[in-house]
Design an enzyme around this catalytic site. Sequence first.
Site, mmCIF file in Angstrom:
data_model
loop_
_atom_site.group_PDB
_atom_site.id
_atom_site.type_symbol
_atom_site.label_atom_id
_atom_site.label_comp_id
_atom_site.label_asym_id
_atom_site.label_seq_id
_atom_site.Cartn_x
_atom_site.Cartn_y
_atom_site.Cartn_z
ATOM 1 N N LYS A 24 -6.606 -7.617 2.463
ATOM 2 C CA LYS A 24 -7.401 -8.170 3.602
ATOM 3 C C LYS A 24 -8.907 -7.948 3.840
ATOM 4 C CE LYS A 24 -5.126 -6.946 7.001
ATOM 5 N NZ LYS A 24 -4.499 -6.522 8.131
ATOM 6 N N LYS A 43 -11.527 -0.408 -5.508
ATOM 7 C CA LYS A 43 -11.210 -1.258 -4.580
ATOM 8 C C LYS A 43 -12.696 -1.408 -3.588
ATOM 9 C CE LYS A 43 -8.571 -2.818 -0.663
ATOM 10 N NZ LYS A 43 -7.215 -3.053 -0.314
ATOM 11 N N LEU A 91 -9.794 4.609 -7.667
ATOM 12 C CA LEU A 91 -8.391 4.637 -7.794
ATOM 13 C C LEU A 91 -7.634 4.629 -9.210
ATOM 14 C CD1 LEU A 91 -7.651 1.842 -5.099
ATOM 15 C CD2 LEU A 91 -7.312 4.420 -4.745
ATOM 16 N N TYR A 93 -5.705 3.499 -12.040
ATOM 17 C CA TYR A 93 -5.419 2.204 -12.429
ATOM 18 C C TYR A 93 -3.962 2.114 -12.953
ATOM 19 C CZ TYR A 93 -4.782 -2.209 -15.522
ATOM 20 O OH TYR A 93 -4.232 -3.303 -16.076
ATOM 21 N N ALA A 94 -2.983 1.290 -12.173
ATOM 22 C CA ALA A 94 -1.459 1.236 -12.407
ATOM 23 C C ALA A 94 -1.326 -0.142 -13.332
ATOM 24 C CB ALA A 94 -0.641 0.894 -11.232
ATOM 25 N N ASP A 137 3.960 2.652 5.564
ATOM 26 C CA ASP A 137 3.830 1.081 5.209
ATOM 27 C C ASP A 137 4.629 1.008 3.881
ATOM 28 O OD1 ASP A 137 1.015 -1.104 4.626
ATOM 29 O OD2 ASP A 137 2.999 -1.313 5.289
ATOM 30 N N ASP A 155 -1.569 2.800 -1.412
ATOM 31 C CA ASP A 155 -2.299 2.464 -0.085
ATOM 32 C C ASP A 155 -1.707 3.152 1.099
ATOM 33 O OD1 ASP A 155 -2.976 -0.802 1.125
ATOM 34 O OD2 ASP A 155 -3.346 1.134 1.794
HETATM 35 N N1 LIG Z 1 -3.026 -2.490 -10.836
HETATM 36 C C1 LIG Z 1 -3.687 -1.668 -9.841
HETATM 37 N N2 LIG Z 1 -4.069 -0.477 -9.976
HETATM 38 C C2 LIG Z 1 -4.507 0.294 -8.980
HETATM 39 N N3 LIG Z 1 -4.668 -0.053 -7.606
HETATM 40 C C3 LIG Z 1 -4.523 -1.537 -7.455
HETATM 41 N N4 LIG Z 1 -4.520 -2.004 -6.075
HETATM 42 C C4 LIG Z 1 -5.039 -1.029 -5.120
HETATM 43 C C5 LIG Z 1 -4.023 -0.314 -4.534
HETATM 44 C C6 LIG Z 1 -4.667 0.530 -3.300
HETATM 45 C C7 LIG Z 1 -4.404 1.931 -3.065
HETATM 46 N N5 LIG Z 1 -5.124 2.447 -2.261
HETATM 47 C C8 LIG Z 1 -5.554 1.481 -1.361
HETATM 48 N N6 LIG Z 1 -5.979 1.688 -0.108
HETATM 49 C C9 LIG Z 1 -6.635 0.670 0.645
HETATM 50 O O1 LIG Z 1 -6.732 -0.293 0.339
HETATM 51 N N7 LIG Z 1 -7.202 1.272 1.841
HETATM 52 C C10 LIG Z 1 -7.687 0.566 2.781
HETATM 53 C C11 LIG Z 1 -8.258 -0.740 2.640
HETATM 54 C C12 LIG Z 1 -8.797 -1.555 3.732
HETATM 55 C C13 LIG Z 1 -8.770 -0.832 5.073
HETATM 56 C C14 LIG Z 1 -8.112 0.429 5.335
HETATM 57 C C15 LIG Z 1 -8.028 0.861 6.656
HETATM 58 F F1 LIG Z 1 -9.368 1.213 6.850
HETATM 59 F F2 LIG Z 1 -7.363 0.188 7.592
HETATM 60 F F3 LIG Z 1 -7.339 1.964 6.528
HETATM 61 C C16 LIG Z 1 -7.463 1.217 4.222
HETATM 62 S S1 LIG Z 1 -5.382 -0.178 -1.864
HETATM 63 C C17 LIG Z 1 -3.775 -2.210 -8.435
HETATM 64 BR BR1 LIG Z 1 -3.599 -4.349 -8.029
#
Ligand SMILES: Nc1ncnc(NCCc2cnc(NC(=O)Nc3cccc(C(F)(F)F)c3)s2)c1Br
Length: 272
Positions: A24, A43, A91, A93-94, A137, A155
């Site tokens: 988002k 991210k 982050l 990487y998965a 969440d 996340d």
């Molecule tokens: N294959 C992959 N390998 C690694 N990562 C991947 N995707 C990212 C997963 C995440 C981990 N942590 C996250 N954190 C947030 O997004 N935080 C966030 C973002 C907006 C607003 C806010 C807030 F301000 F509302 F809190 C908080 S997204 C993928 Br697909």
Amino acid sequence: YDHKKGGRFSLSDFDIGRPLGRGKFGSVYLARLKNPEYIVALKILFKSQLQSARVEHQLRREIEIQAHLKHPHVLRMHTYFWDEKKIYLVLEYAEHGELFRQLQDRGRLSEGRTAEYIYQMADALSYCHKKNVIHRDIKPENILIGSDGELKLSDFGWSVHAPSKRRATLCGTLDYLPPEMVNGKPHGEHVDIWALGVLTYELLVGKPPFECDDESRTKRRINKGVIEFPRYISNEARDLITRLLKKKPEERLPLEEVMVHPWIVKNLEKRK
Ligand SMILES: Nc1ncnc(NCCc2cnc(NC(=O)Nc3cccc(C(F)(F)F)c3)s2)c1Br
């Protein structure tokens, strides 16, 4: 290695690769730190969007919480940095992406695979709860799959330090919310145990237990708490799900007992 004095990274320290997903508030890209070479997920968030949604405090809390979490089934946040318009989360990487995608591709998962996944998530949650962190969440979109097929809880944008009476304006699916949150009551770490029950059901059946086409009906079904199991769900699986989806938070099965539940133990033995 000689990264910038003061330890801060900048975008020029990375080569940016393919997009991994769109959220988002911004997108996630495969990226590689140039020196030393190290693959990450980056991210990229727009400050303007965070400000207009008034969630900067939430992001600060996530960064603070993530800095102290180090566990094989919790996706690491290595660091973060920012420039004039954006904030960058560096982050882990998965490699095998979102559990959501695997569930979509397969429709529903076997009892063996699900039991292994639920064991790993119970382990991750037990670790977080011991550090007084509730995730709040848990859903297949926020669970990623690592290079050995292991799950990574990810996340923590909605996580808080327990207990929380935070009446956060919840958005997104209600499917995973327990009665106490649906009714805006103070809530604790038991919300994650409820969500683990919803997750177990959804992985086995292919859809969450209280799903409805409109929110008010979903809320009613969550409060009623009647669970319909398809015939193919084993009695042990029904037993675990029922013990997790208890209306009263304190009646929900503790995570340590989830990890030794007969359905988990039986299925983990079979997969050794
Ligand atoms: N294959 C992959 N390998 C690694 N990562 C991947 N995707 C990212 C997963 C995440 C981990 N942590 C996250 N954190 C947030 O997004 N935080 C966030 C973002 C907006 C607003 C806010 C807030 F301000 F509302 F809190 C908080 S997204 C993928 Br697909």
